[in-house]
Design a protein around this motif. Structure first.
Motif, mmCIF file in Angstrom:
data_model
loop_
_atom_site.group_PDB
_atom_site.id
_atom_site.type_symbol
_atom_site.label_atom_id
_atom_site.label_comp_id
_atom_site.label_asym_id
_atom_site.label_seq_id
_atom_site.Cartn_x
_atom_site.Cartn_y
_atom_site.Cartn_z
ATOM 1 N N ALA A 1 -2.637 3.274 -7.860
ATOM 2 C CA ALA A 1 -3.564 3.423 -8.985
ATOM 3 C C ALA A 1 -2.944 4.282 -10.069
ATOM 4 O O ALA A 1 -1.994 5.037 -9.828
ATOM 5 C CB ALA A 1 -4.881 4.047 -8.507
ATOM 6 N N GLY A 2 -3.501 4.177 -11.278
ATOM 7 C CA GLY A 2 -3.040 5.005 -12.380
ATOM 8 C C GLY A 2 -3.916 4.828 -13.602
ATOM 9 O O GLY A 2 -4.628 3.818 -13.734
ATOM 10 N N PHE A 3 -3.893 5.793 -14.503
ATOM 11 C CA PHE A 3 -4.720 5.752 -15.699
ATOM 12 C C PHE A 3 -4.201 4.707 -16.688
ATOM 13 O O PHE A 3 -2.990 4.510 -16.844
ATOM 14 C CB PHE A 3 -4.738 7.118 -16.385
ATOM 15 N N VAL A 4 -5.145 4.047 -17.346
ATOM 16 C CA VAL A 4 -4.816 3.149 -18.440
ATOM 17 C C VAL A 4 -4.477 4.008 -19.654
ATOM 18 O O VAL A 4 -5.241 4.903 -20.027
ATOM 19 C CB VAL A 4 -5.985 2.206 -18.774
ATOM 20 N N GLU A 5 -3.340 3.750 -20.281
ATOM 21 C CA GLU A 5 -2.915 4.550 -21.421
ATOM 22 C C GLU A 5 -3.478 3.989 -22.725
ATOM 23 O O GLU A 5 -3.850 2.812 -22.796
ATOM 24 C CB GLU A 5 -1.386 4.598 -21.474
ATOM 25 N N PRO A 6 -3.570 4.813 -23.777
ATOM 26 C CA PRO A 6 -4.071 4.328 -25.068
ATOM 27 C C PRO A 6 -3.268 3.125 -25.558
ATOM 28 O O PRO A 6 -2.036 3.090 -25.450
ATOM 29 C CB PRO A 6 -3.876 5.543 -25.993
ATOM 30 N N GLY A 7 -3.975 2.132 -26.088
ATOM 31 C CA GLY A 7 -3.328 0.944 -26.618
ATOM 32 C C GLY A 7 -2.817 -0.011 -25.555
ATOM 33 O O GLY A 7 -2.007 -0.888 -25.859
ATOM 34 N N GLU A 8 -3.276 0.132 -24.311
ATOM 35 C CA GLU A 8 -2.766 -0.663 -23.199
ATOM 36 C C GLU A 8 -3.880 -1.497 -22.593
ATOM 37 O O GLU A 8 -5.004 -1.030 -22.403
ATOM 38 C CB GLU A 8 -2.190 0.274 -22.135
ATOM 39 N N LEU B 1 0.856 -1.185 0.000
ATOM 40 C CA LEU B 1 0.000 0.000 0.000
ATOM 41 C C LEU B 1 0.894 1.238 0.000
ATOM 42 O O LEU B 1 2.019 1.202 0.504
ATOM 43 C CB LEU B 1 -0.920 0.019 1.222
ATOM 44 N N GLY B 2 0.380 2.311 -0.550
ATOM 45 C CA GLY B 2 1.151 3.541 -0.606
ATOM 46 C C GLY B 2 0.329 4.741 -0.181
ATOM 47 O O GLY B 2 -0.891 4.645 0.011
ATOM 48 N N ARG B 3 0.982 5.867 -0.034
ATOM 49 C CA ARG B 3 0.272 7.095 0.296
ATOM 50 C C ARG B 3 0.741 8.221 -0.621
ATOM 51 O O ARG B 3 1.938 8.357 -0.920
ATOM 52 C CB ARG B 3 0.428 7.487 1.763
ATOM 53 N N GLN B 4 -0.225 9.020 -1.061
ATOM 54 C CA GLN B 4 0.043 10.177 -1.882
ATOM 55 C C GLN B 4 0.106 11.431 -0.991
ATOM 56 O O GLN B 4 -0.433 11.430 0.130
ATOM 57 C CB GLN B 4 -1.033 10.329 -2.956
ATOM 58 N N GLU C 1 5.546 10.520 -7.188
ATOM 59 C CA GLU C 1 4.176 10.001 -7.181
ATOM 60 C C GLU C 1 3.690 9.669 -5.774
ATOM 61 O O GLU C 1 2.521 9.850 -5.460
ATOM 62 C CB GLU C 1 4.094 8.740 -8.055
ATOM 63 N N LEU C 2 4.591 9.164 -4.939
ATOM 64 C CA LEU C 2 4.204 8.666 -3.625
ATOM 65 C C LEU C 2 5.065 9.274 -2.527
ATOM 66 O O LEU C 2 6.270 9.478 -2.709
ATOM 67 C CB LEU C 2 4.351 7.141 -3.565
ATOM 68 N N ASP C 3 4.441 9.547 -1.387
ATOM 69 C CA ASP C 3 5.198 9.920 -0.204
ATOM 70 C C ASP C 3 5.895 8.697 0.385
ATOM 71 O O ASP C 3 7.011 8.798 0.905
ATOM 72 C CB ASP C 3 4.257 10.514 0.855
ATOM 73 N N ASP C 4 5.200 7.553 0.298
ATOM 74 C CA ASP C 4 5.734 6.342 0.913
ATOM 75 C C ASP C 4 4.980 5.140 0.368
ATOM 76 O O ASP C 4 3.869 5.270 -0.184
ATOM 77 C CB ASP C 4 5.570 6.408 2.441
ATOM 78 N N ALA C 5 5.566 3.972 0.500
ATOM 79 C CA ALA C 5 4.914 2.705 0.184
ATOM 80 C C ALA C 5 5.510 1.643 1.090
ATOM 81 O O ALA C 5 6.720 1.655 1.344
ATOM 82 C CB ALA C 5 5.104 2.330 -1.288
ATOM 83 N N ARG C 6 4.660 0.743 1.601
ATOM 84 C CA ARG C 6 5.111 -0.274 2.537
ATOM 85 C C ARG C 6 4.324 -1.563 2.335
ATOM 86 O O ARG C 6 3.240 -1.562 1.757
ATOM 87 C CB ARG C 6 4.918 0.182 3.987
ATOM 88 N N TRP C 7 4.898 -2.642 2.853
ATOM 89 C CA TRP C 7 4.206 -3.930 2.888
ATOM 90 C C TRP C 7 3.538 -4.086 4.245
ATOM 91 O O TRP C 7 4.145 -3.812 5.285
ATOM 92 C CB TRP C 7 5.189 -5.071 2.667
#
Length: 286
Positions: free
Chosen positions: A180-187, A165-168, A241-247
């Motif tokens: 999370a993130g947007f799906v790009e064209p052709g993806e 999990l991460g935090r913005q 993109e993220l302040d932090d991410a952890r398991w």
């Protein structure tokens, strides 16, 4: 049954087959059981119980929302431009009744689309609402424009029983959520999940599986929930993109969902699909 994401559900009968019949839609305006959605400061109005507020039809609203148990439901389009902050009305979700959430989502998404697409993208001429408000037609070049939803992947990455999990930066203190993130064209969805996790957390994932989806009216997205398996727990976090991410372990996620003060993080709110994903993971519904 697994928990459903907020905003999901049947909502109104949208009666798509009637939208191309302007005479039929106009006739619904005169019915005594017709109601019009009320708006306050650019968002659907809620009563003290969090239910949508409906009133008498005041004229000829361009948007036909559908039927509520056979009764016509309409919406005017609120005046003014789309708020610069797409999340300007997210505070309403804390009181919004889940049964009215699908209609709230549809009405707000459509209103934002109309306010942002008043002119033809082909010739620049001003367009007019069409098909009961579910499209806009250009009287100059004949082009017809339809609302679109932007696909966004939101995913869990798991490694040996732990969840990433991460935090913005804009999250409240202590809040962690799914990446999370947007799906790009052709993806594809699978490729988008793998790309976003690689870009933001530096991990390689496989066995990507679709879980559930959620319409998200801020301003108009479709959140696509997925689960994946990480090859390693070594992280390379993109701090842009993220302040932090952890398991986090299962017990830690359970404590966060329960609102335990000793939990190592604050779980996403009830209206976020990320919370639904966490609940399903804890319940072994992956």
């Amino acid at each position: 049954m697994p928990p459903d994401p907020f905003f999901s559900g049947e909502g109104l009968d949208r009666a798509d087959h009637l939208r191309a019949d302007p005479a039929a839609v106009a006739a619904f305006l005169d019915r005594p059981d017709a109601r019009e959605l009320q708006w306050v400061e650019g968002a659907p109005a809620l009563d003290e119980e969090g239910k949508l507020c409906w009133g008498a039809v005041t004229g000829e609203p361009p948007l036909f929302l559908g039927f509520d148990n056979g009764a016509p439901r309409f919406s005017s389009l609120p005046d003014g431009s789309t708020p610069a902050n797409a999340y300007a009305h997210i505070h309403l979700l804390a009181q919004l009744d889940a049964r009215d959430a699908p209609t709230f989502s549809a009405a707000l998404s459509l209103a934002n689309w109309h306010r942002r697409h008043s002119h033809c993208s082909v010739c620049g001429h001003r367009t007019e609402p069409n098909r009961g408000g579910w499209s806009r037609a250009c009287p100059n070049c004949g082009a017809e424009h339809y609302p679109r939803s932007d696909p966004v992947v939101i995913m869990l990455a798991e490694h040996e029983g732990k969840l990433l999990l991460g935090r913005q930066p804009q999250y409240p203190p202590g809040r962690y959520s799914a990446l999370a993130g947007f799906v790009e064209p052709g993806e594809s969805i699978e490729n988008a999940v793998a790309r976003e996790l690689k870009e933001e957390a530096g991990i390689e994932v496989g066995d990507v599986r679709y879980l559930c989806s959620q319409p998200w009216p801020f301003p108009s997205s479709l959140m696509i929930g997925a689960h994946s398996i990480a090859a390693s727990d070594q992280l390379e976090i993109d701090r842009n993109e993220l302040d932090d991410a952890r398991w986090f372990s299962r017990d830690e996620v359970v404590a966060a969902l329960a609102g335990d003060a000793s939990a190592p993080f604050q779980a996403p709110p009830k209206w976020a699909i990320a919370r639904t994903l966490l609940e399903r993971w804890v319940d072994g519904l992956m």
